[in-house]
Design a protein around this motif. Structure first.
Motif, PDB file in Angstrom:
ATOM      1  N   LYS A 137     122.397 -30.105  14.588  1.00  0.00           N
ATOM      2  CA  LYS A 137     123.769 -30.160  14.088  1.00  0.00           C
ATOM      3  C   LYS A 137     123.800 -29.637  12.650  1.00  0.00           C
ATOM      4  N   GLY A 138     124.764 -28.784  12.369  1.00  0.00           N
ATOM      5  CA  GLY A 138     124.905 -28.215  11.038  1.00  0.00           C
ATOM      6  C   GLY A 138     125.879 -28.988  10.180  1.00  0.00           C
ATOM      7  N   VAL A 149     114.933 -28.351   8.127  1.00  0.00           N
ATOM      8  CA  VAL A 149     116.289 -28.422   7.551  1.00  0.00           C
ATOM      9  C   VAL A 149     116.623 -27.039   6.990  1.00  0.00           C
ATOM     10  N   THR A 150     117.666 -26.432   7.515  1.00  0.00           N
ATOM     11  CA  THR A 150     118.005 -25.059   7.130  1.00  0.00           C
ATOM     12  C   THR A 150     119.479 -24.965   6.716  1.00  0.00           C
ATOM     13  N   SER A 151     119.928 -23.754   6.443  1.00  0.00           N
ATOM     14  CA  SER A 151     121.324 -23.494   6.024  1.00  0.00           C
ATOM     15  C   SER A 151     121.713 -24.381   4.840  1.00  0.00           C
ATOM     16  N   ALA A 199     117.177 -29.395  12.562  1.00  0.00           N
ATOM     17  CA  ALA A 199     116.675 -28.771  13.794  1.00  0.00           C
ATOM     18  C   ALA A 199     116.780 -29.742  14.973  1.00  0.00           C
ATOM     19  N   ASP A 200     116.531 -29.213  16.168  1.00  0.00           N
ATOM     20  CA  ASP A 200     116.645 -30.025  17.377  1.00  0.00           C
ATOM     21  C   ASP A 200     115.386 -30.880  17.533  1.00  0.00           C
ATOM     22  N   VAL A 259     118.324 -38.649  14.851  1.00  0.00           N
ATOM     23  CA  VAL A 259     118.741 -39.195  16.151  1.00  0.00           C
ATOM     24  C   VAL A 259     119.505 -38.110  16.905  1.00  0.00           C
ATOM     25  N   PRO A 260     119.612 -38.228  18.230  1.00  0.00           N
ATOM     26  CA  PRO A 260     120.362 -37.214  18.979  1.00  0.00           C
ATOM     27  C   PRO A 260     121.866 -37.347  18.732  1.00  0.00           C
TER      28      PRO A 260
END
Lengths: 70, 235
Positions: free
Chosen positions: B34-35, B63-65, B119-120, B164-165
């Motif tokens: 999730k972004g 962790v990106t963006s 990330a996932d 968490v999902p």
């Protein structure tokens, strides 16, 4: 003519005094395919008032498809 | 003997002080895949009575963006990986430096926030290495690096983001892609109403837990969750 109007009015109104089948307030409504007496998830009853639970899991805390014989 | 006792007492005192003072993720769990999620770090203490004047947060690859927010310290600065031209993935660290002079004492609480995509990686812990620099008036700065996992007995513990999902209100079915230790189940399901694996159930709510114990045919979920386990979670 007046008698005919009276008959039509009676037919249109129907029988409003016939009781509708109801579930007792304190009984959970379980999924229709659950065996009788089984511990199973319940259907939503949005008109029910929330109540404190007892000592056993209430049906709203049982996942979809869950069934364990009591 | 007395010297040994005093040394042990001093060691416990120092260790306890650091344990209380460590930087934490104050924004709660992150959601996998999730972004646009804000991750806030809370800094409740400086270093041994000295005020914090600078903080650097290293960005893990999961962790990106990254977007950095202004803080009480003012404008952030970022460092990029020179070997990676992709601006979505090349931010390696963010630094905030206090614009004015240090406080006379260590009494302030600071927050630092970044926004990013996680990330996932559900049911995992992401560690952020934090470098904290402190200073008292008329003295040289001191630096503490918080980079160790929570269970480490050496060094200083890094802030941990529990992932968490994504979920919706009501029932959610998850098939685990990673194992979850039994002791971490309360961590990842802290805000769930109830968690089911077959006829085993867990709830963070003590009243619901009592009902689990009192229901015939249902047992408490107390063992590790394995890869491939299918669980139902109600939020």
């Amino acid at each position: 003519m007046r008698a005919l109007f009276l008959v039509l009015a009676l037919v249109a109104c129907g029988d409003n005094t016939k009781p509708t089948p109801a579930t007792p307030d304190d009984a959970p409504v379980v999924e229709p395919d659950a065996p009788p007496g089984a511990l199973a998830p319940c259907l939503d009853q949005p008109t029910d008032l929330p109540r404190p639970p007892g000592t056993q899991l209430t049906c709203d805390l049982l996942p979809p498809g869950f069934s364990v014989p009591r | 003997m007395q010297r040994v006792t005093l040394a042990a007492f001093a060691a416990v005192t120092v260790f306890s002080g650091l344990a209380i003072a460590h930087p934490t993720v104050a924004s709660g769990p992150g959601f996998a895949n999730k972004g646009s999620q804000k991750i806030t770090f809370g800094l409740a203490h400086g270093c041994d009575g000295a005020d914090t004047i600078k903080i650097k947060v290293d960005i893990p690859t999961t962790v990106t963006s990254i977007r950095a927010l202004y803080s009480d310290f003012g404008r952030p600065t970022i460092t990029r990986d020179p070997n990676n031209a992709n601006p979505q993935t090349n931010v390696r660290s963010i630094e905030w430096v206090k614009g004015d002079t240090e406080l006379d004492e260590d009494f302030a609480f600071y927050e630092f926030t970044l926004r990013g995509r996680i990330a996932d990686v559900p049911f995992t812990k992401i560690l952020f290495t934090v470098t904290q620099t402190c200073k008292v008036p008329n003295a040289s700065p001191t630096t503490v690096v918080w980079d160790q996992p929570p269970e480490s007995t050496v060094g200083e513990p890094a802030p941990v983001l529990n992932v968490v999902p994504q979920r919706v209100a009501g029932w959610n079915k998850f098939v685990l892609t990673t194992a979850v230790a039994a002791e971490d189940v309360p961590l990842y399901f802290a805000d769930a109403q109830i968690v089911w694996r077959g006829t085993e159930a867990f709830s963070p709510n003590s009243n619901t837990r009592a009902m689990i114990q009192g229901t015939t045919g249902v047992t408490e979920l107390t063992t590790d969750l394995a890869v491939g386990d299918e669980i139902w979670v109600k939020y």
